[in-house]
Design a protein around this motif. Structure first.
Motif, PDB file in Angstrom:
ATOM      1  N   GLY A 402       0.832  -1.193   0.000  1.00 58.31           N
ATOM      2  CA  GLY A 402       0.000   0.000   0.000  1.00 58.31           C
ATOM      3  C   GLY A 402       0.867   1.244   0.000  1.00 58.31           C
ATOM      4  O   GLY A 402       2.096   1.166   0.042  1.00 58.31           O
ATOM      5  N   ALA A 403       0.237   2.397  -0.057  1.00 63.28           N
ATOM      6  CA  ALA A 403       0.947   3.673   0.025  1.00 63.28           C
ATOM      7  C   ALA A 403       0.028   4.663   0.717  1.00 63.28           C
ATOM      8  O   ALA A 403      -1.192   4.623   0.529  1.00 63.28           O
ATOM      9  N   TYR A 404       0.627   5.549   1.516  1.00 62.25           N
ATOM     10  CA  TYR A 404      -0.204   6.463   2.283  1.00 62.25           C
ATOM     11  C   TYR A 404       0.591   7.691   2.720  1.00 62.25           C
ATOM     12  O   TYR A 404       1.833   7.713   2.674  1.00 62.25           O
ATOM     13  N   LEU A 405      -0.141   8.737   3.138  1.00 55.76           N
ATOM     14  CA  LEU A 405       0.445   9.909   3.765  1.00 55.76           C
ATOM     15  C   LEU A 405       0.074   9.895   5.244  1.00 55.76           C
ATOM     16  O   LEU A 405      -1.040   9.513   5.612  1.00 55.76           O
ATOM     17  N   SER A 406       1.022  10.324   6.070  1.00 55.17           N
ATOM     18  CA  SER A 406       0.762  10.508   7.494  1.00 55.17           C
ATOM     19  C   SER A 406       1.195  11.926   7.851  1.00 55.17           C
ATOM     20  O   SER A 406       2.376  12.258   7.770  1.00 55.17           O
ATOM     21  N   LEU A 407       0.216  12.779   8.195  1.00 52.25           N
ATOM     22  CA  LEU A 407       0.480  14.200   8.409  1.00 52.25           C
ATOM     23  C   LEU A 407       0.244  14.594   9.858  1.00 52.25           C
ATOM     24  O   LEU A 407      -0.618  14.021  10.532  1.00 52.25           O
ATOM     25  N   GLU A 408       1.015  15.582  10.327  1.00 51.54           N
ATOM     26  CA  GLU A 408       0.793  16.119  11.661  1.00 51.54           C
ATOM     27  C   GLU A 408       0.884  17.633  11.630  1.00 51.54           C
ATOM     28  O   GLU A 408       1.570  18.220  10.799  1.00 51.54           O
ATOM     29  N   SER A 409       0.164  18.250  12.563  1.00 45.32           N
ATOM     30  CA  SER A 409       0.146  19.702  12.672  1.00 45.32           C
ATOM     31  C   SER A 409       1.402  20.183  13.392  1.00 45.32           C
ATOM     32  O   SER A 409       1.849  19.569  14.355  1.00 45.32           O
ATOM     33  N   ILE A 410       1.978  21.289  12.890  1.00 38.28           N
ATOM     34  CA  ILE A 410       3.145  21.888  13.535  1.00 38.28           C
ATOM     35  C   ILE A 410       2.648  23.054  14.391  1.00 38.28           C
ATOM     36  O   ILE A 410       1.922  23.927  13.903  1.00 38.28           O
ATOM     37  N   LYS A 411       3.057  23.071  15.633  1.00 35.27           N
ATOM     38  CA  LYS A 411       2.689  24.203  16.507  1.00 35.27           C
ATOM     39  C   LYS A 411       3.550  25.394  16.121  1.00 35.27           C
ATOM     40  O   LYS A 411       4.777  25.360  16.235  1.00 35.27           O
ATOM     41  N   LYS A 412       2.928  26.453  15.609  1.00 36.12           N
ATOM     42  CA  LYS A 412       3.670  27.665  15.233  1.00 36.12           C
ATOM     43  C   LYS A 412       4.033  28.461  16.482  1.00 36.12           C
ATOM     44  O   LYS A 412       3.223  28.587  17.403  1.00 36.12           O
ATOM     45  N   GLN A 413       5.278  28.983  16.494  1.00 35.53           N
ATOM     46  CA  GLN A 413       5.747  29.754  17.648  1.00 35.53           C
ATOM     47  C   GLN A 413       4.985  31.078  17.742  1.00 35.53           C
ATOM     48  O   GLN A 413       4.791  31.747  16.763  1.00 35.53           O
TER      49      GLN A 413
END
Length: 413
Positions: A402-413
């Motif tokens: 299979g193939a996939y994306l795994s994304l996470e939010s970056i906390k902006k300073q």
């Protein structure tokens, strides 16, 4: 006469380098590689437009199509690969171009009947037909020539020393000489990709299985590439597109990771990883990209049209100084780096993530998908991909790979 309104025809054949090494039009991938090609055969859809056609082993299911449409991506048409090659209407259909993942004698043979209905622009491409001399373009030896030309024109000490680049070997004894000189080495088959066809030797001797692999590769491909095992810190790539007229566009950088054996693991989304930035400022990256582009223009551009990726490396030398290996190998094809650049365009500026190929023995991508979609639902913010898990191939068809994306939010300073 075809026009830009006519479809491009895509097919996923990542075994193209092995097919080139084999050299015959009848080459068939082994069972595992064939499964890999079939399970991931929708991946070209992310390069395609709605008018285009992707040839696949199985038509993707509607649940998967709906999940991709929700992300804002356009969906091309899908047709069964083998049936289409027997369909007279499809064969005679006007086409803009044929777009395999990579060219080889085998895919040229498979596509032969489709070529007469392609546009003049496609017919005028330097690689619209296979020539014997094309084989060397895809070899690691050609990448070494490009590297040496680049180093000859680059006086900065930020790059690898020429004496530490690969050597061409035609015997076991020559490999043993290089082990004596370098202690730890990497042995590579001239034609392979994604970290396949290589052996990493951390001990300073050849065991029986390595000797057998060396002899087998020499019998099949004629020679080997041997280079010192560098103290690698980061992998990255330079992505280009060569047009029919030889003009080259630099598309951007790919950032990726490999396992301890040098095999591809994943692409990093969201730009250059923070820990790399102090070692590779924008000025240095631009200088490298421009320098490699210039060498490609005087060499490969005469015989190739399409996407290509140049794999590079940041490594620590014996004095613990960070240096650049500016051309480790060249992938003359669509590749995961170009695909990652496309995904980056949809990524939210407050997000980062990875693009991965999935494989777990004794389980399926369907099972993995159920677990991931429950734990990490996909979320969009401001019309951009923000966080969560996004499958890139069908997840209800019992696929092993299979193939996939795994994304996470970056906390902006």
């Amino acid at each position: 006469m075809s026009s830009s309104k006519d479809p491009k025809i895509f097919v996923y054949n990542p075994t193209c380098e092995i097919a080139i090494a084999n050299g015959t039009v009848s080459y068939m991938p082994n069972k595992m590689l064939s499964q890999f090609e079939k399970d991931l055969d929708v991946l070209p859809m992310y390069f395609a437009k709605e008018k285009d056609i992707v040839l696949v082993d199985r038509i993707p299911d509607q649940e998967f199509i709906a999940s991709i449409q929700k992300t804002g991506l356009s969906i091309p048409a899908f047709r069964k690969f083998e049936a289409s090659l027997r369909d007279k209407d499809f064969i005679s259909l006007n086409k803009e171009s044929l777009e395999p993942w990579g060219w080889s004698p085998r895919i040229h043979h498979i596509f032969n009947e489709l070529k007469s209905a392609c546009s003049p622009a496609f017919s005028n491409r330097a690689n619209s037909n296979w020539k014997k001399e094309h084989k060397d373009l895809y070899s690691r030896k050609k990448a070494l020539e490009i590297l040496h030309t680049f180093l000859d024109n680059s006086r900065q000490d930020k790059y690898i020393d020429k004496q530490d680049t690969a050597k061409i070997c035609t015997s076991v004894s020559h490999v043993e000489e290089l082990i004596s000189a370098w202690k730890q080495i990497v042995i590579k088959a001239p034609w392979s990709s994604s970290g396949r066809g290589l052996q990493v030797l951390r001990q300073s001797h050849l065991n029986d299985s390595i000797v057998q692999w060396i002899k087998g590769t020499l019998d099949l491909q004629g020679y080997l590439m041997v280079e010192p095992l560098l103290n690698k810190q980061f992998d990255f790539s330079l992505q280009y597109y060569i047009h029919e007229n030889g003009k080259i566009d630099f598309l951007g950088n790919g950032f990726f990771s490999t396992n301890s054996n040098g095999q591809y693991d994943s692409n990093i989304l969201g730009g250059m990883p923070e820990e790399m930035q102090k070692y590779l400022p924008k000025k240095d990256m631009q200088e490298l990209a421009d320098g490699i582009k210039e060498v490609l223009g005087s060499d490969l551009a005469k015989n190739y049209c399409g996407y290509l990726g140049v794999d590079c490396m940041l490594f620590l030398d014996q004095d613990q100084k960070m240096r650049i290996q500016p051309c480790l190998e060249i992938n003359l094809r669509y590749n995961m780096g170009t695909l990652a650049l496309i995904f980056d365009q949809y990524l939210h500026p407050e997000s980062k993530g990875v693009f991965k190929v999935h494989f777990q023995p004794k389980s399926t991508f369907d099972q993995f998908h159920k677990s991931m979609s429950d734990k990490h639902p996909f979320k969009i913010k401001d019309g951009k991909w923000h966080e969560g898990y996004l499958p890139l191939v069908s997840f209800t068809q019992n696929r092993i790979f299979g193939a996939y994306l795994s994304l996470e939010s970056i906390k902006k300073q």
